[in-house]
Design a protein around this motif. Structure first.
Motif, PDB file in Angstrom:
ATOM      1  N   HIS A  31      -1.747   1.386  -3.848  1.00 45.24           N
ATOM      2  CA  HIS A  31      -2.428   2.666  -3.778  1.00 45.24           C
ATOM      3  C   HIS A  31      -2.807   3.111  -5.195  1.00 45.24           C
ATOM      4  N   ASP A  32      -3.856   3.919  -5.298  1.00 45.28           N
ATOM      5  CA  ASP A  32      -4.296   4.383  -6.624  1.00 45.28           C
ATOM      6  C   ASP A  32      -3.234   5.175  -7.382  1.00 45.28           C
ATOM      7  N   ASP A  33      -2.381   5.878  -6.628  1.00 50.85           N
ATOM      8  CA  ASP A  33      -1.361   6.713  -7.287  1.00 50.85           C
ATOM      9  C   ASP A  33      -0.085   5.948  -7.628  1.00 50.85           C
ATOM     10  N   CYS A  34      -0.056   4.695  -7.253  1.00 50.03           N
ATOM     11  CA  CYS A  34       1.192   3.926  -7.446  1.00 50.03           C
ATOM     12  C   CYS A  34       1.465   3.739  -8.943  1.00 50.03           C
ATOM     13  N   VAL A  35       2.714   4.000  -9.332  1.00 55.29           N
ATOM     14  CA  VAL A  35       3.121   3.755 -10.721  1.00 55.29           C
ATOM     15  C   VAL A  35       3.706   2.351 -10.791  1.00 55.29           C
ATOM     16  N   ILE A  36       3.321   1.616 -11.818  1.00 52.52           N
ATOM     17  CA  ILE A  36       3.803   0.234 -11.949  1.00 52.52           C
ATOM     18  C   ILE A  36       4.629   0.119 -13.228  1.00 52.52           C
ATOM     19  N   ALA A  37       5.774  -0.557 -13.120  1.00 47.55           N
ATOM     20  CA  ALA A  37       6.639  -0.691 -14.300  1.00 47.55           C
ATOM     21  C   ALA A  37       7.052  -2.146 -14.451  1.00 47.55           C
ATOM     22  N   THR A  38       7.306  -2.544 -15.688  1.00 48.43           N
ATOM     23  CA  THR A  38       7.789  -3.909 -15.919  1.00 48.43           C
ATOM     24  C   THR A  38       9.223  -3.869 -16.418  1.00 48.43           C
ATOM     25  N   ASN A  39       9.979  -4.874 -15.973  1.00 45.45           N
ATOM     26  CA  ASN A  39      11.373  -4.961 -16.419  1.00 45.45           C
ATOM     27  C   ASN A  39      11.498  -5.938 -17.596  1.00 45.45           C
ATOM     28  N   THR A  40      10.419  -6.223 -18.256  1.00 48.42           N
ATOM     29  CA  THR A  40      10.489  -7.182 -19.358  1.00 48.42           C
ATOM     30  C   THR A  40      11.566  -6.772 -20.364  1.00 48.42           C
ATOM     31  N   SER A  41      12.236  -7.788 -20.937  1.00 52.92           N
ATOM     32  CA  SER A  41      13.236  -7.415 -21.939  1.00 52.92           C
ATOM     33  C   SER A  41      12.722  -7.679 -23.348  1.00 52.92           C
ATOM     34  N   SER A  42      11.570  -8.363 -23.474  1.00 53.56           N
ATOM     35  CA  SER A  42      11.145  -8.674 -24.838  1.00 53.56           C
ATOM     36  C   SER A  42       9.641  -8.703 -25.055  1.00 53.56           C
ATOM     37  N   LEU A  43       8.854  -8.611 -23.990  1.00 53.13           N
ATOM     38  CA  LEU A  43       7.401  -8.725 -24.191  1.00 53.13           C
ATOM     39  C   LEU A  43       6.762  -7.352 -24.393  1.00 53.13           C
ATOM     40  N   SER A  44       5.568  -7.386 -25.013  1.00 50.87           N
ATOM     41  CA  SER A  44       4.897  -6.121 -25.320  1.00 50.87           C
ATOM     42  C   SER A  44       4.306  -5.489 -24.058  1.00 50.87           C
ATOM     43  N   VAL A  45       4.711  -4.252 -23.819  1.00 49.85           N
ATOM     44  CA  VAL A  45       4.193  -3.500 -22.675  1.00 49.85           C
ATOM     45  C   VAL A  45       2.704  -3.221 -22.890  1.00 49.85           C
ATOM     46  N   THR A  46       2.349  -2.932 -24.129  1.00 48.13           N
ATOM     47  CA  THR A  46       0.955  -2.628 -24.460  1.00 48.13           C
ATOM     48  C   THR A  46       0.064  -3.833 -24.158  1.00 48.13           C
ATOM     49  N   LYS A  47       0.541  -5.006 -24.558  1.00 44.04           N
ATOM     50  CA  LYS A  47      -0.252  -6.214 -24.319  1.00 44.04           C
ATOM     51  C   LYS A  47      -0.364  -6.484 -22.814  1.00 44.04           C
ATOM     52  N   MET A  48       0.708  -6.243 -22.125  1.00 43.82           N
ATOM     53  CA  MET A  48       0.713  -6.493 -20.687  1.00 43.82           C
ATOM     54  C   MET A  48      -0.297  -5.581 -19.982  1.00 43.82           C
ATOM     55  N   GLN A  83       0.819  -1.213   0.000  1.00 41.82           N
ATOM     56  CA  GLN A  83       0.000   0.000   0.000  1.00 41.82           C
ATOM     57  C   GLN A  83       0.854   1.264   0.000  1.00 41.82           C
ATOM     58  N   SER A  84       2.018   1.192   0.658  1.00 42.17           N
ATOM     59  CA  SER A  84       2.820   2.420   0.781  1.00 42.17           C
ATOM     60  C   SER A  84       3.807   2.584  -0.382  1.00 42.17           C
ATOM     61  N   ALA A  85       3.850   1.620  -1.292  1.00 40.98           N
ATOM     62  CA  ALA A  85       4.825   1.724  -2.393  1.00 40.98           C
ATOM     63  C   ALA A  85       4.379   2.793  -3.398  1.00 40.98           C
ATOM     64  N   GLU A  86       5.306   3.678  -3.741  1.00 42.61           N
ATOM     65  CA  GLU A  86       4.984   4.707  -4.753  1.00 42.61           C
ATOM     66  C   GLU A  86       5.263   4.193  -6.161  1.00 42.61           C
ATOM     67  N   VAL A  87       6.215   3.255  -6.244  1.00 42.90           N
ATOM     68  CA  VAL A  87       6.529   2.620  -7.526  1.00 42.90           C
ATOM     69  C   VAL A  87       6.700   1.120  -7.283  1.00 42.90           C
ATOM     70  N   VAL A  88       6.125   0.296  -8.155  1.00 44.89           N
ATOM     71  CA  VAL A  88       6.385  -1.151  -8.090  1.00 44.89           C
ATOM     72  C   VAL A  88       7.017  -1.577  -9.409  1.00 44.89           C
ATOM     73  N   ILE A  89       8.107  -2.333  -9.327  1.00 39.43           N
ATOM     74  CA  ILE A  89       8.744  -2.845 -10.550  1.00 39.43           C
ATOM     75  C   ILE A  89       8.541  -4.349 -10.612  1.00 39.43           C
ATOM     76  N   GLU A  90       7.949  -4.788 -11.688  1.00 41.51           N
ATOM     77  CA  GLU A  90       7.689  -6.222 -11.876  1.00 41.51           C
ATOM     78  C   GLU A  90       8.891  -6.837 -12.581  1.00 41.51           C
ATOM     79  N   ALA A  91       9.446  -7.922 -11.962  1.00 41.23           N
ATOM     80  CA  ALA A  91      10.588  -8.619 -12.577  1.00 41.23           C
ATOM     81  C   ALA A  91      10.423 -10.123 -12.395  1.00 41.23           C
ATOM     82  N   VAL A  92       9.212 -10.609 -12.673  1.00 43.51           N
ATOM     83  CA  VAL A  92       8.980 -12.066 -12.581  1.00 43.51           C
ATOM     84  C   VAL A  92       9.406 -12.697 -13.904  1.00 43.51           C
ATOM     85  N   ILE A  93       9.205 -13.989 -14.017  1.00 45.21           N
ATOM     86  CA  ILE A  93       9.704 -14.687 -15.211  1.00 45.21           C
ATOM     87  C   ILE A  93       9.091 -14.115 -16.502  1.00 45.21           C
TER      88      ILE A  93
END
Ligand SMILES: NC(=O)c1ccc[n+]([C@@H]2O[C@H](COP(=O)([O-])OP(=O)(O)OC[C@H]3O[C@@H](n4cnc5c(N)ncnc54)[C@H](O)[C@@H]3O)[C@@H](O)[C@H]2O)c1
Length: 732
Positions: A442-459, A414-424
């Protein structure tokens, strides 16, 4: 305009001049033409006041928060048309600092922010240097990093103040020192508390006024190679000096492979200066030494290497001012204090470590305890290394480690301002994880993916609030690789993109914004390079010729070693994705299949094309590599230039397509991406500066030759032909 402010005040019996430097309309103080002129006039006033006995001591302060003096204005250096003009420029700066040094009263610089290059040289020409213990107060001579050498007395006065060995350590690496360290090596004469720094510095001057007047050294004698003490004298003996010069030269050559002339020039100049300076080095000897320095500076300023390094400096400065958005758009972003990482593997663990290192508390979630254990252990190992190097104290070590909270639940998200996804790297897994994650943040939390090859749009298509999402592609190893690709998905908001862009800078990375397309920028360019190396290998070109050819070109490692470093499995995966997306020109070579089958995945399994021996993973070419992959090696099958052309021109061809498709906006983005993401040689200015230095038309001719010899993957792209028939260059 008045950039300096002078106030003289009697404190007890001491007449103290307070001088404040505040370059108007700029964030940092620097020496540009206007400042040099005003500073010259100011010195004339000070000379008169000195003669009239109106000043006993002067203290120079900066009014810029976090900055003392950033150095000479680099535009000024670029403006010099040739070596002679650059030498003149250095002479003008030197003359000013000589007059400053010759003032008849004590001059003290009170440094409470960055003090670089020309700022450090002014400090060295002062009677004493006082620094605060604020971590932002740093001093150094970074000139060699820009392909030049200190040209306003740094090569003369730094060895005089700290000894030749220590001066080399600073000048050849371009590193900066905090106050405590500067005091320890004898560069700063005192390191004072940052609280009430100005008042404390004044008190320090009053306390030491007699010594200052007599120009006595107040700080420590340098420990090694300095002028003082019996040991110092021994180390300054001609024999010891000769050894120091030789060792310095060997060290530089080992590090730069001779591709950067400036550190070698600095050694040469300091060696020459060594013959001119003695204990009393003021006067004639000083001038001879300074002339040697100015000429060395002139020679270096005229090289292509320095021009490329300086342009790269401006590129990184540009990133500092950018916000990740185009057309002058702005959004309000915030400094991040709390974050979270999903997936504690190689990348998640690395990202959590980086965040913690930069003062951000971070939750690190994995589905399995073994994953968490790996993440924690890799962070621990890095912090331990810093502790061992004494880069951090035991207390800082604990604090940093404590910032990482490993977990298998979403508690605290809940307190995270940014979450970075780095799963398989699986679309279904990532989409499921993102959907789930949105219930816990939280509603204001920004979420980012560390994908190296998958489509961000699709995600993001499965997300409740897709606009808060974008890509944040780190490179492996996270703590070392400076680049982050910020990927804008179709639904990513300006806020998400800009926040992740600014956040990347906050944690010390260089971000570039990239369109959501296969391989993004860096992998899309790198893959043809690695693929070409694989194709050459399968045709019999020897690894022992290929890797050294690209090393000599300036890459940090050869392509075959890089495949080992990346991991054959990772390369295989990305290669297939790019092959699907771009077809024949990105067909992976079959050279890698046997190693994949044998699970020789590269450095991580201690065996790939090379083997990695012992704890230090010493690299050796696998003695049976050719029989393992079923290739007959043919010595000198093609020459080194052809190896380089095949690997590098194919990337230039692809980069032209990337620009055309607006994968990135500018040639600058390509160059930053390649330098920061792959270690493309900075002294060449980047992939596209290198292309421009050859000429686009010539590149097209060469590509056509390679196409005839090796096939359609070398066919000049429409985008490249368009550039040739237009401006003829990437940068104009
Ligand atoms: N390894 C690289 O060189 C590299 C470089 C750049 C980007 N990436 C990207 O980073 C991401 C992670 O790669 P990696 O190499 O760290 O992988 P990894 O296999 O080392 O780690 C993945 C971790 O995710 C965990 N995990 C799986 N499902 C999860 C879930 N639902 N919730 C939380 N954790 C979960 C796994 O247990 C594992 O610990 C991938 O998207 C990859 O493409 C990797």
């Amino acid at each position: 305009m008045n950039h300096f402010e002078l106030r003289v005040q009697a404190i007890g019996a001491v007449k103290v001049a307070h001088l404040y430097f505040d370059l108007k309309n700029e964030k940092v103080n620097k020496f540009n033409r206007e400042v040099m002129e005003e500073f010259g006039n100011l010195i004339t006033t000070l000379e008169q006041k000195g003669k009239a006995g109106e000043i006993d001591a002067l203290i120079l302060f900066s009014k810029k928060p976090g900055n003392f003096i950033a150095g000479a204005d680099i535009q000024l250096i670029l403006s010099a048309k040739n070596a002679a003009e650059a030498t003149e420029l250095a002479r003008a700066g030197q003359n000013l600092l000589n007059r400053w040094e010759d003032l008849t009263f004590a001059t003290v610089v009170a440094i409470n922010g960055t003090c670089m290059g020309g700022g450090c040289e002014l400090s060295l020409a002062s009677s004493a240097i006082v620094m605060s213990n604020d971590p932002q107060a740093r001093i150094g001579l970074p000139e060699t990093l820009l392909g030049i050498i200190p040209g306003m007395g740094g090569c003369v006065r730094m060895p005089w103040k700290v000894g030749i060995a220590q001066a080399f350590d600073l000048i050849l690496s371009g590193k900066t020192l905090v106050g405590e360290k500067a005091f320890k090596v004898g560069l700063a004469d005192a390191c004072l508390q940052k609280e009430n720094f100005e008042a404390t510095a004044i008190t320090w001057v009053i306390t030491n006024i007699e010594k200052l007047k007599r120009r006595e050294r107040i700080g420590r004698e340098p420990a090694l190679g300095g002028m003082g003490g019996a040991m110092g004298k021994l180390l300054e003996s001609p024999l010891m000096r000769a050894i120091i010069y030789k060792k310095a030269r060997e060290g530089v050559l080992a590090k730069t492979k001779g591709q950067y002339p400036s550190p070698l020039e600095a050694i040469k100049v300091i060696q020459e200066i060594g013959t001119h300076y003695q204990a009393n080095f003021r006067g004639v000897k000083r001038d001879q030494a300074l002339i040697a320095e100015a000429e060395g500076f002139g020679r270096m300023a005229a090289t292509d290497v320095s021009k490329n390094c300086i342009k790269l400096f401006f590129l990184t400065e540009g990133v500092k001012k950018a916000n990740g958005l185009t057309d002058g758009k702005t959004v309000e972003t915030k400094k991040i204090t709390s974050g979270a990482v999903l997936g504690a593997g190689v990348m998640g663990g690395g990202i959590a470590q980086l965040l913690a290192d930069k003062g951000i508390t971070v939750r690190m979630k994995d589905i399995q305890n073994t994953g968490l254990e790996i993440g924690v252990q890799s962070a621990l190992a890095l912090f331990k290394k810093s502790l061992k190097r004494r880069a951090i104290t035991e207390r800082q070590f604990q604090q940093k480690l404590n910032r990482i909270a490993p977990t298998t639940t979403y508690d605290g998200f809940q307190s995270a301002e940014v979450v970075i996804e780095a799963v398989i790297e699986k679309m279904e897994v990532k989409q499921a994880v993102l959907k789930e994650l949105e219930n816990f943040v939280h509603d204001d939390c920004v979420i980012a993916t560390n994908t190296s090859s998958l489509s961000v749009t699709k995600m993001q298509s499965v997300m409740r609030k897709p606009e808060r999402f974008c890509g944040m592609h780190f490179f492996n190893p996270v703590h070392k690789m400076p680049l982050v690709e910020v990927i804008r998905g179709e639904k990513s908001s300006d806020l998400a993109v800009s926040q992740v862009f600014q956040f990347s800078k906050q944690i010390g990375k260089t971000p570039i914004v990239v369109k959501d397309s296969p391989g993004f920028l860096v992998n899309r360019l790198l893959m043809p390079y690695l693929t070409e190396a694989g194709i050459m290998l399968s045709s019999g070109v020897r690894i022992e010729e290929m890797d050294p050819a690209l090393l000599k070109f300036g890459m940090p490692m050869g392509p075959i070693e890089l495949i080992d470093e990346v991991g054959l499995d990772v390369g295989d995966k990305v290669g297939k994705i790019l092959n699907d997306a771009f077809g024949e020109r990105m067909t992976p070579p079959n050279t890698f299949e046997k190693l994949l089958e044998l699970k020789r995945l590269g450095k991580k399994t201690n065996a790939g094309f090379y083997v990695y021996v012992g704890e230090k993973k010493i690299k050796q070419l696998e003695p049976n590599i050719y029989s393992i992959i079923g290739v007959t090696p043919i010595a000198n099958k093609i020459d080194a230039q052809e190896i380089v052309d095949r690997c590098v021109l194919i990337m230039i061809n692809e980069a032209a397509r990337c620009l055309d498709e607006k994968v990135v906006e500018t040639a600058q983005d390509v160059d930053l991406g390649m330098i920061m993401g792959t270690g493309f040689p900075p002294f060449r200015g980047g992939l596209l500066r290198y292309a421009d230095s050859i000429g686009v038309k010539k590149i097209i001719e060469r590509l056509k030759e390679l196409e005839t010899k090796y096939g359609m993957r070398f066919k000049p792209s429409e985008a490249l032909l368009k550039i040739a028939s237009g401006t003829g260059s990437f940068y104009s």
